[in-house]
Design a protein around this motif. Structure first.
Motif, PDB file in Angstrom:
ATOM      1  N   TYR A 122      18.560  30.598  54.185  1.00  0.00           N
ATOM      2  CA  TYR A 122      18.189  30.957  52.814  1.00  0.00           C
ATOM      3  C   TYR A 122      18.544  32.426  52.548  1.00  0.00           C
ATOM      4  O   TYR A 122      19.108  32.762  51.509  1.00  0.00           O
ATOM      5  CB  TYR A 122      16.699  30.727  52.575  1.00  0.00           C
ATOM      6  N   LEU A 123      18.228  33.285  53.514  1.00  0.00           N
ATOM      7  CA  LEU A 123      18.538  34.703  53.360  1.00  0.00           C
ATOM      8  C   LEU A 123      20.052  34.934  53.316  1.00  0.00           C
ATOM      9  O   LEU A 123      20.526  35.821  52.606  1.00  0.00           O
ATOM     10  CB  LEU A 123      17.911  35.519  54.490  1.00  0.00           C
ATOM     11  N   GLY A 124      20.797  34.129  54.056  1.00  0.00           N
ATOM     12  CA  GLY A 124      22.253  34.230  54.023  1.00  0.00           C
ATOM     13  C   GLY A 124      22.811  33.959  52.637  1.00  0.00           C
ATOM     14  O   GLY A 124      23.853  34.490  52.261  1.00  0.00           O
ATOM     15  N   GLU A 125      22.106  33.155  51.868  1.00  0.00           N
ATOM     16  CA  GLU A 125      22.538  32.839  50.502  1.00  0.00           C
ATOM     17  C   GLU A 125      21.938  33.763  49.452  1.00  0.00           C
ATOM     18  O   GLU A 125      22.511  33.944  48.388  1.00  0.00           O
ATOM     19  CB  GLU A 125      22.154  31.395  50.161  1.00  0.00           C
ATOM     20  N   HIS A 126      20.772  34.356  49.730  1.00  0.00           N
ATOM     21  CA  HIS A 126      20.051  35.100  48.688  1.00  0.00           C
ATOM     22  C   HIS A 126      19.834  36.588  48.959  1.00  0.00           C
ATOM     23  O   HIS A 126      19.493  37.313  48.038  1.00  0.00           O
ATOM     24  CB  HIS A 126      18.686  34.438  48.436  1.00  0.00           C
ATOM     25  N   ASP A 127      19.997  37.035  50.196  1.00  0.00           N
ATOM     26  CA  ASP A 127      19.785  38.452  50.497  1.00  0.00           C
ATOM     27  C   ASP A 127      21.002  39.240  50.014  1.00  0.00           C
ATOM     28  O   ASP A 127      22.138  38.921  50.378  1.00  0.00           O
ATOM     29  CB  ASP A 127      19.568  38.655  51.997  1.00  0.00           C
ATOM     30  N   LYS A 128      20.769  40.246  49.219  1.00  0.00           N
ATOM     31  CA  LYS A 128      21.878  41.012  48.655  1.00  0.00           C
ATOM     32  C   LYS A 128      22.453  42.033  49.638  1.00  0.00           C
ATOM     33  O   LYS A 128      23.622  42.373  49.573  1.00  0.00           O
ATOM     34  CB  LYS A 128      21.416  41.708  47.370  1.00  0.00           C
ATOM     35  N   ALA A 129      21.658  42.529  50.565  1.00  0.00           N
ATOM     36  CA  ALA A 129      22.102  43.600  51.463  1.00  0.00           C
ATOM     37  C   ALA A 129      22.862  43.082  52.687  1.00  0.00           C
ATOM     38  O   ALA A 129      23.849  43.690  53.093  1.00  0.00           O
ATOM     39  CB  ALA A 129      20.903  44.428  51.910  1.00  0.00           C
ATOM     40  N   ASN A 130      22.403  41.997  53.303  1.00  0.00           N
ATOM     41  CA  ASN A 130      22.982  41.537  54.577  1.00  0.00           C
ATOM     42  C   ASN A 130      23.215  40.029  54.642  1.00  0.00           C
ATOM     43  O   ASN A 130      22.807  39.398  55.617  1.00  0.00           O
ATOM     44  CB  ASN A 130      22.072  41.942  55.738  1.00  0.00           C
ATOM     45  N   PRO A 131      23.868  39.429  53.658  1.00  0.00           N
ATOM     46  CA  PRO A 131      23.997  37.972  53.698  1.00  0.00           C
ATOM     47  C   PRO A 131      24.770  37.467  54.923  1.00  0.00           C
ATOM     48  O   PRO A 131      24.410  36.454  55.514  1.00  0.00           O
ATOM     49  CB  PRO A 131      24.728  37.639  52.404  1.00  0.00           C
ATOM     50  N   GLY A 132      25.807  38.193  55.344  1.00  0.00           N
ATOM     51  CA  GLY A 132      26.593  37.765  56.503  1.00  0.00           C
ATOM     52  C   GLY A 132      25.784  37.783  57.789  1.00  0.00           C
ATOM     53  O   GLY A 132      25.883  36.880  58.616  1.00  0.00           O
ATOM     54  N   LEU A 133      24.983  38.818  57.957  1.00  0.00           N
ATOM     55  CA  LEU A 133      24.138  38.923  59.136  1.00  0.00           C
ATOM     56  C   LEU A 133      23.179  37.742  59.217  1.00  0.00           C
ATOM     57  O   LEU A 133      23.074  37.082  60.253  1.00  0.00           O
ATOM     58  CB  LEU A 133      23.347  40.228  59.115  1.00  0.00           C
ATOM     59  N   PHE A 134      22.496  37.460  58.137  1.00  0.00           N
ATOM     60  CA  PHE A 134      21.506  36.378  58.173  1.00  0.00           C
ATOM     61  C   PHE A 134      22.172  35.015  58.348  1.00  0.00           C
ATOM     62  O   PHE A 134      21.621  34.138  59.014  1.00  0.00           O
ATOM     63  CB  PHE A 134      20.614  36.423  56.929  1.00  0.00           C
ATOM     64  N   GLN A 135      23.370  34.843  57.809  1.00  0.00           N
ATOM     65  CA  GLN A 135      24.067  33.574  58.008  1.00  0.00           C
ATOM     66  C   GLN A 135      24.468  33.408  59.472  1.00  0.00           C
ATOM     67  O   GLN A 135      24.364  32.320  60.025  1.00  0.00           O
ATOM     68  CB  GLN A 135      25.292  33.463  57.093  1.00  0.00           C
ATOM     69  N   ARG A 136      24.901  34.501  60.121  1.00  0.00           N
ATOM     70  CA  ARG A 136      25.215  34.433  61.562  1.00  0.00           C
ATOM     71  C   ARG A 136      23.963  34.107  62.370  1.00  0.00           C
ATOM     72  O   ARG A 136      24.012  33.335  63.330  1.00  0.00           O
ATOM     73  CB  ARG A 136      25.842  35.740  62.039  1.00  0.00           C
ATOM     74  N   LEU A 137      22.829  34.714  61.998  1.00  0.00           N
ATOM     75  CA  LEU A 137      21.573  34.410  62.696  1.00  0.00           C
ATOM     76  C   LEU A 137      21.224  32.929  62.541  1.00  0.00           C
ATOM     77  O   LEU A 137      20.761  32.292  63.487  1.00  0.00           O
ATOM     78  CB  LEU A 137      20.441  35.289  62.169  1.00  0.00           C
ATOM     79  N   ALA A 138      21.444  32.381  61.358  1.00  0.00           N
ATOM     80  CA  ALA A 138      21.165  30.959  61.122  1.00  0.00           C
ATOM     81  C   ALA A 138      22.111  30.079  61.933  1.00  0.00           C
ATOM     82  O   ALA A 138      21.678  29.136  62.605  1.00  0.00           O
ATOM     83  CB  ALA A 138      21.291  30.637  59.631  1.00  0.00           C
ATOM     84  N   ASP A 139      23.393  30.399  61.889  1.00  0.00           N
ATOM     85  CA  ASP A 139      24.398  29.562  62.552  1.00  0.00           C
ATOM     86  C   ASP A 139      24.246  29.532  64.069  1.00  0.00           C
ATOM     87  O   ASP A 139      24.532  28.527  64.702  1.00  0.00           O
ATOM     88  CB  ASP A 139      25.808  30.048  62.195  1.00  0.00           C
ATOM     89  N   ARG A 140      23.794  30.625  64.647  1.00  0.00           N
ATOM     90  CA  ARG A 140      23.709  30.732  66.113  1.00  0.00           C
ATOM     91  C   ARG A 140      22.269  30.824  66.607  1.00  0.00           C
ATOM     92  O   ARG A 140      22.014  31.311  67.708  1.00  0.00           O
ATOM     93  CB  ARG A 140      24.499  31.960  66.568  1.00  0.00           C
ATOM     94  N   PHE A 141      21.324  30.333  65.832  1.00  0.00           N
ATOM     95  CA  PHE A 141      19.912  30.548  66.136  1.00  0.00           C
ATOM     96  C   PHE A 141      19.535  30.090  67.547  1.00  0.00           C
ATOM     97  O   PHE A 141      18.899  30.836  68.294  1.00  0.00           O
ATOM     98  CB  PHE A 141      19.011  29.865  65.102  1.00  0.00           C
ATOM     99  N   THR A 142      19.910  28.891  67.924  1.00  0.00           N
ATOM    100  CA  THR A 142      19.521  28.358  69.232  1.00  0.00           C
ATOM    101  C   THR A 142      20.115  29.202  70.358  1.00  0.00           C
ATOM    102  O   THR A 142      19.433  29.519  71.339  1.00  0.00           O
ATOM    103  CB  THR A 142      19.947  26.889  69.370  1.00  0.00           C
ATOM    104  N   GLU A 143      21.366  29.599  70.217  1.00  0.00           N
ATOM    105  CA  GLU A 143      21.987  30.447  71.230  1.00  0.00           C
ATOM    106  C   GLU A 143      21.315  31.816  71.285  1.00  0.00           C
ATOM    107  O   GLU A 143      21.111  32.379  72.362  1.00  0.00           O
ATOM    108  CB  GLU A 143      23.482  30.617  70.928  1.00  0.00           C
ATOM    109  N   LEU A 144      20.922  32.338  70.127  1.00  0.00           N
ATOM    110  CA  LEU A 144      20.258  33.640  70.096  1.00  0.00           C
ATOM    111  C   LEU A 144      18.861  33.570  70.708  1.00  0.00           C
ATOM    112  O   LEU A 144      18.398  34.546  71.300  1.00  0.00           O
ATOM    113  CB  LEU A 144      20.217  34.187  68.675  1.00  0.00           C
ATOM    114  N   LEU A 145      18.197  32.420  70.596  1.00  0.00           N
ATOM    115  CA  LEU A 145      16.923  32.235  71.304  1.00  0.00           C
ATOM    116  C   LEU A 145      17.128  32.447  72.806  1.00  0.00           C
ATOM    117  O   LEU A 145      16.352  33.152  73.458  1.00  0.00           O
ATOM    118  CB  LEU A 145      16.371  30.819  71.078  1.00  0.00           C
ATOM    119  N   SER A 146      18.167  31.830  73.344  1.00  0.00           N
ATOM    120  CA  SER A 146      18.458  31.973  74.775  1.00  0.00           C
ATOM    121  C   SER A 146      18.847  33.398  75.124  1.00  0.00           C
ATOM    122  O   SER A 146      18.421  33.930  76.158  1.00  0.00           O
ATOM    123  CB  SER A 146      19.594  31.022  75.181  1.00  0.00           C
ATOM    124  N   LEU A 147      19.642  34.033  74.272  1.00  0.00           N
ATOM    125  CA  LEU A 147      20.060  35.413  74.524  1.00  0.00           C
ATOM    126  C   LEU A 147      18.855  36.346  74.584  1.00  0.00           C
ATOM    127  O   LEU A 147      18.728  37.159  75.504  1.00  0.00           O
ATOM    128  CB  LEU A 147      21.046  35.877  73.446  1.00  0.00           C
TER     129      LEU A 147
END
Length: 192
Positions: A122-147
């Motif tokens: 949602y933030l990837g679509e609506h955050d004005k400052a960092n949409p790319g960052l939040f979309q990457r967090l969404a796309d790789r969430f499970t891997e980032l949990l492990s990281l």
């Protein structure tokens, strides 16, 4: 340690170093901006008042579903985005660092992944400052949990008692971070 640097900055640097070291072991490249965000999240949640809410004269961890409900009923888009960021960050932090605690309550990694991925998406679509960052967090969430889990683990199990306790927890929970740690200690043969 540089004692002229505020403690928070030292903590961010510590987590940044740990995350960067662990990220090198993953096949997918993690962008610098993502590693800095995760470092800041871990340092911020190092302060209990950032993670916990104060209700009825004591600290409590607000359930993710209630944070989501608050976001759905937010009066403004800004408030909704702030609540969804808290939801995503909390799902990532708790899901990475305390999975066995929540497995005992019947919550699996899918719950944290679904909540966090949805919030960040949602933030990837609506955050004005960092949409790319939040979309990457969404796309790789499970891997980032492990990281994050790997970066926050002890470097090694210190003695046989620690190793045995970790093995028993791994058998009960199937925690992938514990499995990786035990494999580093030689607990599994080539067939595992």
């Amino acid at each position: 340690m540089d004692f002229h640097t505020p403690f928070e900055a030292q903590l961010v640097d510590y987590f940044r170093h740990r995350l960067n070291h662990q990220a090198e072991k993953y096949p997918t490249h993690t962008q610098e901006e993502t590693l800095w965000y995760l470092s800041g999240l871990l340092a911020r949640y190092g302060h209990s008042h950032q993670l916990f809410d104060y209700e009825d004269q004591h600290l409590t961890l607000r359930p993710l579903a209630l944070i989501y409900q608050d976001a759905r009923h937010a009066a403004t888009e800004w408030e909704r985005c702030m609540l969804l960021r808290k939801l995503g960050d909390t799902a990532l932090f708790i899901g990475a660092l305390f999975p066995q605690s929540y497995r005992r309550r019947g919550l699996k990694q899918d719950y944290f992944s679904g909540m966090g991925r949805s919030a960040y998406s949602y933030l990837g679509e609506h955050d004005k400052a960092n949409p790319g960052l939040f979309q990457r967090l969404a796309d790789r969430f499970t891997e980032l949990l492990s990281l994050v889990a790997d970066a926050c683990q002890k470097e090694q199990l210190f003695d046989m008692t620690d190793q045995l306790q970790a093995y028993i927890r791994w058998q009960a929970t199937g925690d992938p971070a514990l499995e990786r740690q035990l494999a580093k200690e030689g607990w599994f043969d080539q067939r595992h």
